[in-house]
Design an enzyme around this catalytic site. Structure first.
Site, PDB file in Angstrom:
ATOM      1  N   HIS A 157      42.089  44.236  27.015  1.00  0.00           N
ATOM      2  CA  HIS A 157      41.523  43.063  27.688  1.00  0.00           C
ATOM      3  C   HIS A 157      39.994  43.139  27.805  1.00  0.00           C
ATOM      4  CE1 HIS A 157      45.355  41.166  29.056  1.00  0.00           C
ATOM      5  NE2 HIS A 157      45.788  42.371  28.718  1.00  0.00           N
ATOM      6  N   ASP A 364      31.755  41.020  28.621  1.00  0.00           N
ATOM      7  CA  ASP A 364      33.091  40.784  29.165  1.00  0.00           C
ATOM      8  C   ASP A 364      34.075  40.559  28.023  1.00  0.00           C
ATOM      9  OD1 ASP A 364      34.950  40.408  31.183  1.00  0.00           O
ATOM     10  OD2 ASP A 364      33.649  39.038  32.291  1.00  0.00           O
TER      11      ASP A 364
HETATM   12  O1  F6P Z   1      40.532  44.016  31.513  1.00  0.00           O
HETATM   13  C1  F6P Z   1      40.060  44.491  32.641  1.00  0.00           C
HETATM   14  C2  F6P Z   1      40.942  44.279  33.842  1.00  0.00           C
HETATM   15  O2  F6P Z   1      42.193  44.835  33.677  1.00  0.00           O
HETATM   16  C3  F6P Z   1      41.022  42.803  34.186  1.00  0.00           C
HETATM   17  O3  F6P Z   1      42.050  42.177  33.583  1.00  0.00           O
HETATM   18  C4  F6P Z   1      41.084  42.801  35.656  1.00  0.00           C
HETATM   19  O4  F6P Z   1      40.341  41.745  36.152  1.00  0.00           O
HETATM   20  C5  F6P Z   1      40.465  44.076  36.054  1.00  0.00           C
HETATM   21  O5  F6P Z   1      40.327  44.885  34.929  1.00  0.00           O
HETATM   22  C6  F6P Z   1      41.271  44.714  37.138  1.00  0.00           C
HETATM   23  O6  F6P Z   1      40.737  45.873  37.544  1.00  0.00           O
HETATM   24  P1  F6P Z   1      41.401  46.711  38.679  1.00  0.00           P
HETATM   25  O7  F6P Z   1      42.874  46.732  38.407  1.00  0.00           O
HETATM   26  O8  F6P Z   1      40.758  48.048  38.549  1.00  0.00           O
HETATM   27  O9  F6P Z   1      41.068  46.029  39.948  1.00  0.00           O
END
Ligand code: F6P
Length: 486
Positions: A157, A364
């Site tokens: 992602h 991003d």
């Molecule tokens: O891709 C990165 C990601 O998984 C996003 O989808 C999400 O916004 C974020 O990181 C979530 O991060 P965490 O689970 O560390 O809060």
């Protein structure tokens, strides 16, 4: 096929509860409908004395949600350590922030191995496993070591950086070789895909043909699958949300003043400092805009135990306070700054209220806020999206006002242009973006990946390799088609 989806964070997603990050929010509606089992962390830890990993399982639409307690001894080294202090900064091209210890790496590998063992419980002869994100780069290899032969897919992602940057991560070779246990690897953009293939060719001396690469595990197909949203559903939610008390209170508080909105996790990749500096510059160079527009910046705290995140939170709070102190009046606050999360329903209403959406990350993977802001607009009077050219979404939303988030003056000027854009131009840009959102929905993304995963072992390279489509330059797109989606 019995699909097993795996991610670190999962979502139970009640429409009125604060959403927990892009990935979990995006996956929920499609996983729910698909009948898949979605496996992830429960957010709790427990010691490793139990033989069986502890999983809480509940129904999720036609399928199920399984939440595992991760091993207490390794959770910190895995999540705050290797995943978010080594991989995350590298993936977002912040080599300066990479912090990695050998213990953290070992914990990361332990949690990947733990998850692989836990997944065996959900394995059926016709299973396929779809692993999400950088927390589980080595999970495919761990599954293969346990004798799993079914299709294994992986989707990243985040961005994938240039070779020299990923080489700054200790054990990069071992990890990326392990990734080749996946039959299918998906990226958000053509650039991410090319960077990854460049690493395979230059660092691992592997041959790549039509996006396919052979390794000791077999053949891996590498392709682009840009993630989308459900624009119809989001638009309906936004129209309904206008009567939500939180949204109507905000509207009343504006007294006719315009609103710009930013919604982000409090993360250094989101370019928040530069964004606030751009608003500061705008109010300084164009003082007539004071009192005519304010910024609502929602910055949801995230990964607070990591030093870089704590530092950012302090720096940002100080900057917002300085800017408000300098430009504010007794009866006017330029920046409304909130450190909390909101439900998707309320967010949809806030997006529709704002005349300008500012999505200006330094880097991003996709940034679904950009897509949601567009989908939430009133078709008769749409707002303007100011979007970083370094967000994956810029490949599709190329009729937004694209900015370089490092160019503070340029951003300040562009936000001012957005605020005074005539209705006809706003409509043309918005219609072109809606066309893109409809062409690439979350349902399409899910179905395309699952189809490719299903054929990944019988016909690994498929009839046509999926390659990134170059974005069509605006205004060559049919922006005058008059197509309305509402
Ligand atoms: O891709 C990165 C990601 O998984 C996003 O989808 C999400 O916004 C974020 O990181 C979530 O991060 P965490 O689970 O560390 O809060």
């Amino acid at each position: 096929m019995n699909l097993v989806v795996v991610s670190n964070r999962v979502s139970r997603g009640k429409a009125n509860e604060p959403m927990t990050g892009g990935l979990a929010a995006a996956l929920l509606p499609v996983v729910e409908k698909s009948g898949a089992i979605w496996v992830g962390s429960s957010g709790r830890v427990r010691d490793g004395s139990q033989k069986e990993p502890f999983a809480e399982i509940e129904a999720l639409g036609a399928g199920a949600l399984a939440m595992l307690d991760l091993p207490a001894a390794h959770y910190g080294g895995y999540y705050e350590g290797f995943a978010n202090s080594a991989l995350w900064p590298a993936l977002h091209s912040r080599s300066d922030l990479i912090r990695a210890s050998q213990e953290d790496y070992l914990s990361y590998r332990e949690v990947n191995a733990f998850m692989a063992r836990a997944l065996l419980r959900f394995q059926k002869p016709d299973s396929a496993f779809w692993v999400q994100d950088y927390h589980f780069l080595a999970l495919g290899a761990e599954l293969r070591d346990l004798g799993v032969t079914q299709p294994l897919g992986f989707f990243l992602h985040t961005p994938w950086p240039a070779r020299a940057v990923i080489e700054g991560v200790p054990h990069h070779r071992e990890l990326i070789e392990a990734m080749l246990a996946y039959d299918l690897i998906g990226f958000q953009t053509g650039d991410d895909c090319e960077n990854f293939l460049d690493y395979l060719q230059s660092e691992l001396a592997l041959e790549v043909a039509d996006g396919c690469v052979a390794s000791r595990f077999g053949t891996t197909r590498v392709a682009v699958f840009p993630i989308g949203i459900d624009p119809e559903k989001f638009a309906q939610q936004a129209a309904k949300a206008l009567s939500h008390p939180d949204v109507s209170r905000l509207r009343r508080s504006l007294h006719g003043e315009k609103l710009a909105i930013g919604v982000d996790r409090l993360d250094y990749s989101k370019g928040l400092i530069n964004r606030i500096n751009a608003f500061d510059r705008m109010w300084t160079t164009q003082p007539q805009l004071a009192r005519t527009v304010s910024l609502l910046q929602i910055a949801t705290p995230s990964r607070g135990a990591i030093e870089a995140y704590g530092n950012l939170q302090n720096e940002l709070a100080k900057l917002v306070s300085d800017v408000n102190g300098r430009h504010g009046e007794a009866d006017w606050t330029p920046i409304r700054y909130l450190n909390k999360g909101f439900s998707q329903t309320v967010l949809a209403g806030l997006y529709r209220t704002a005349q300008v959406g500012v999505v200006t990350p330094l880097h991003d993977g996709m940034n679904l806020v950009a897509k949601e802001y567009v989908a939430a607009q009133n078709p008769d009077d749409p707002g303007v999206l100011v979007l970083s050219k370094f967000a994956g979404a810029a490949n599709e939303l190329d009729t937004a006002l694209l900015v370089n988030p490092n160019d503070i003056d340029g951003m300040a000027r562009t936000i001012a242009i957005a605020l005074s854009m005539p209705l006809m131009e706003r409509c043309m840009r918005w219609e072109a973006m809606m066309e893109k959102l409809h062409a690439s929905t979350i349902q399409g993304w899910f179905a395309d990946f699952v189809d490719a995963l299903q054929q990944s072992q019988s016909d690994p390279c498929g009839p046509e390799p999926l390659l990134a489509e170059p974005p069509a330059p605006w205004p060559l797109r049919s922006v005058n088609s008059g197509v309305r989606y509402h």
